[in-house]
Design a protein around this motif. Structure first.
Motif, short mmCIF file in Angstrom:
data_model
loop_
_atom_site.label_atom_id
_atom_site.label_comp_id
_atom_site.label_asym_id
_atom_site.label_seq_id
_atom_site.Cartn_x
_atom_site.Cartn_y
_atom_site.Cartn_z
N LYS A 248 0.83 -1.19 0.00
CA LYS A 248 0.00 0.00 0.00
C LYS A 248 0.87 1.25 0.00
CE LYS A 248 -3.79 2.23 2.51
NZ LYS A 248 -4.69 2.15 3.70
N GLY A 249 0.52 2.21 -0.86
CA GLY A 249 1.24 3.47 -0.90
C GLY A 249 2.61 3.39 -1.53
N ALA A 250 2.84 2.39 -2.37
CA ALA A 250 4.16 2.22 -2.99
C ALA A 250 4.59 3.46 -3.76
CB ALA A 250 4.14 1.01 -3.93
N GLN A 251 3.62 4.21 -4.29
CA GLN A 251 3.96 5.39 -5.10
C GLN A 251 4.64 6.48 -4.27
OE1 GLN A 251 0.92 4.40 -4.31
NE2 GLN A 251 -0.50 6.09 -3.94
N ASN A 397 12.69 9.65 -12.34
CA ASN A 397 12.32 9.10 -11.03
C ASN A 397 10.98 9.67 -10.57
OD1 ASN A 397 14.64 7.58 -10.86
ND2 ASN A 397 15.73 9.00 -9.52
N ARG A 398 10.80 10.99 -10.75
CA ARG A 398 9.53 11.60 -10.33
C ARG A 398 8.36 11.08 -11.16
NH1 ARG A 398 13.07 16.14 -9.99
NH2 ARG A 398 12.43 16.91 -12.03
N ALA A 399 8.60 10.88 -12.46
CA ALA A 399 7.53 10.37 -13.32
C ALA A 399 7.13 8.95 -12.94
CB ALA A 399 7.99 10.42 -14.78
N THR A 400 8.08 8.21 -12.41
CA THR A 400 7.82 6.82 -12.04
C THR A 400 6.71 6.71 -11.01
OG1 THR A 400 10.09 6.15 -12.52
CG2 THR A 400 8.87 4.78 -10.98
N SER A 401 6.64 7.65 -10.09
CA SER A 401 5.63 7.60 -9.03
C SER A 401 4.22 7.52 -9.60
CB SER A 401 5.76 8.83 -8.12
OG SER A 401 4.76 8.82 -7.13
N ILE A 402 4.01 8.16 -10.74
CA ILE A 402 2.69 8.14 -11.38
C ILE A 402 2.32 6.71 -11.78
CG2 ILE A 402 1.42 8.90 -13.44
CD1 ILE A 402 3.02 11.51 -13.27
N ALA A 403 3.32 5.96 -12.25
CA ALA A 403 3.06 4.59 -12.69
C ALA A 403 2.63 3.70 -11.53
CB ALA A 403 4.30 4.00 -13.36
N THR A 411 -1.58 5.33 -20.81
CA THR A 411 -1.34 6.58 -21.54
C THR A 411 -0.75 7.63 -20.61
OG1 THR A 411 -3.13 6.14 -23.10
CG2 THR A 411 -2.40 8.43 -22.88
N ALA A 412 -1.32 7.76 -19.41
CA ALA A 412 -0.79 8.73 -18.44
C ALA A 412 0.62 8.34 -18.02
CB ALA A 412 -1.70 8.80 -17.23
N MET A 413 0.87 7.05 -17.91
CA MET A 413 2.20 6.57 -17.52
C MET A 413 3.24 6.93 -18.58
SD MET A 413 0.88 2.89 -16.10
CE MET A 413 2.47 2.06 -16.09
N CYS A 414 2.94 6.61 -19.83
CA CYS A 414 3.93 6.88 -20.88
C CYS A 414 4.12 8.37 -21.10
CB CYS A 414 3.56 6.16 -22.18
SG CYS A 414 2.25 6.94 -23.16
#
Length: 423
Positions: A248-251, A397-403, A411-414
């Motif tokens: 839980k909360g991995a992001q 790294n910051r973008a990864t949190s969205i995934a 689409t949001a991830m890429c």
């Protein structure tokens, strides 16, 4: 940094050095003192061994001294700032990552090919490590020293509590394992979804469908949204995420929280670099199986996937270090000596890029990770760090949190990943 010697940059650097005279002003004119800049501050992995071997070097070389300068993750910026003011350390112990890829080409650090050869240590280095540390123009950036493994750790005791008899090797088996673990209140996999550890894991899972050539291209240039195989890999990641794979909360988690989850048996699985594997508590280590991450039956890797690397820490010579070449040679040759290298293997669990060393008898889980990671039952995938541009690393790294955020679309991830290349 485009120009190392611009007047404006030097002025800024000089101001920074003046205001932070300790860590950013390591230079000494004493010809018998070598200044070494590293991450081996007290309490870090391998720091006790490093301190011990430095004392050994000084005992074996009366009259010679090592002055240590320590930094954490800011070591790249600290080195660049001190170099601009010509106050850098003589020797730098750091990984090939992010900004350091450009240093030799920009003249911030000299190539060491001839020193490796003239000092008769070429034969100590694994050929693959020499290749990994050599730039596109054939210049050896630094003396290869440490590498790493990055497999998946699986707590078999927690799997057994959930009635799972076999460690999963395919994503179908993994989904069944996730359901069983969740039914028994056990978090399946922990990961730092908000830092480098989560970024690497995202890219690893994506390579379930993304082949090596395409992976190298998108890591270097972006274009995740335009690469069908990358999108299929991101869909695989999203499906596993939304099936409950992550804690839980991995992001919002980082590597430290990830490690704590596994060490304290709050999660059954964790992707772990070898320096982390060395820190796994003995009780948990005895229940741990080392493997690769499960792959899709119709995917690219034929076996469970993992990373191997040869660029964890190199021994960089700096321009100041070339002015103390005799002393630099003594210290670097000492760090290459078999008995010294073996201390790092035995007591710190480091994976070294040097030949003719025996596995650690004190840290069997690390030795097992080396055996498994180079064995026939896993597939090695492309490590992003060798291709992702330095300016992209932090935004990525910051973008990864969205995934890692539940129910985020592919689409949001890429788009988040691609935006990191334009930031």
């Amino acid at each position: 940094m485009k120009r190392w010697l611009s007047a404006a940059a030097l002025a800024v650097a000089a101001a920074l050095v003046t205001s932070c005279a300790g860590p950013l002003d390591p230079r000494t004119d004493d010809p018998d003192t070598l200044v070494v800049h590293s991450r081996f501050s007290a309490g870090t992995q391998g720091a006790d061994v490093y301190a011990r071997v430095v004392r050994q070097f000084e005992r074996e070389n009366p009259g010679l001294h090592v002055k240590n300068v320590f930094n954490g993750d800011d070591i790249f910026n600290s080195f660049e700032t001190s170099r601009l003011a010509h106050k850098e350390a003589d020797v730098l112990l750091i990984n090939l990552y992010d900004k350091s890829f450009s240093w030799t080409g920009l003249g911030a650090t000299p190539p060491v090919d001839r020193y490796l050869r003239d000092w008769h240590v070429t034969g100590r280095v694994q050929p693959a490590a020499l290749k990994a540390w050599t730039d596109e123009k054939g210049r050896l950036r630094a003396f290869p020293w440490m590498g790493f493994t990055w497999p998946l750790l699986v707590n078999k005791d927690l799997l057994r509590k959930a009635g799972v008899a076999e460690v999963p090797r395919t994503t179908d088996a993994l989904l069944s394992t996730v359901r069983a673990l969740r039914a028994h209140g056990i978090a399946p996999l922990t990961v730092g979804g908000n830092d480098w550890s989560g970024q690497k894991f995202l890219m690893q899972v994506m390579q379930g469908y993304l082949g090596p050539e395409a992976a190298r291209r998108v890591f270097a240039e972006g274009g995740y949204c335009d690469e069908p195989a990358a999108m299929k890999g991101l869909r695989l990641f999203a499906d596993l995420r939304d099936a409950g794979l992550f804690v839980k909360g991995a992001q919002g988690l980082g590597a430290d929280q990830m490690n704590a989850d596994y060490f304290e048996q709050r999660a059954a699985m964790m992707p772990a670099i070898s320096s982390t594997i060395a820190a796994v508590p003995a009780k948990v280590a005895s229940a741990t199986e080392v493997t690769g991450f499960p792959v899709p039956a119709d995917g690219v890797p034929p076996r469970p996937s993992l990373y191997n690397g040869l660029t964890s820490t190199g021994i960089w010579l700096t321009p100041n270090g070339t002015e103390k070449l005799s002393l630099s040679r003594k210290f670097i040759s000492f760090l290459y000596r078999k008995d010294v290298v073996q201390q790092f293997i035995d007591d710190s669990g480091y994976v070294m890029n040097l030949r003719d060393q025996r596995p650690s008898s004190k840290l069997p889980l690390v030795s097992r990770s080396v055996e498994v990671s180079h064995g026939p039952d896993v597939s090695e995938v492309v490590m992003p760090d060798a291709y992702v541009p330095a300016a992209v690393s932090a935004p990525l790294n910051r973008a990864t949190s969205i995934a890692y955020t539940p129910h985020t679309s592919t689409t949001a991830m890429c788009e988040a990943l691609d935006t990191a290349y334009r930031s």
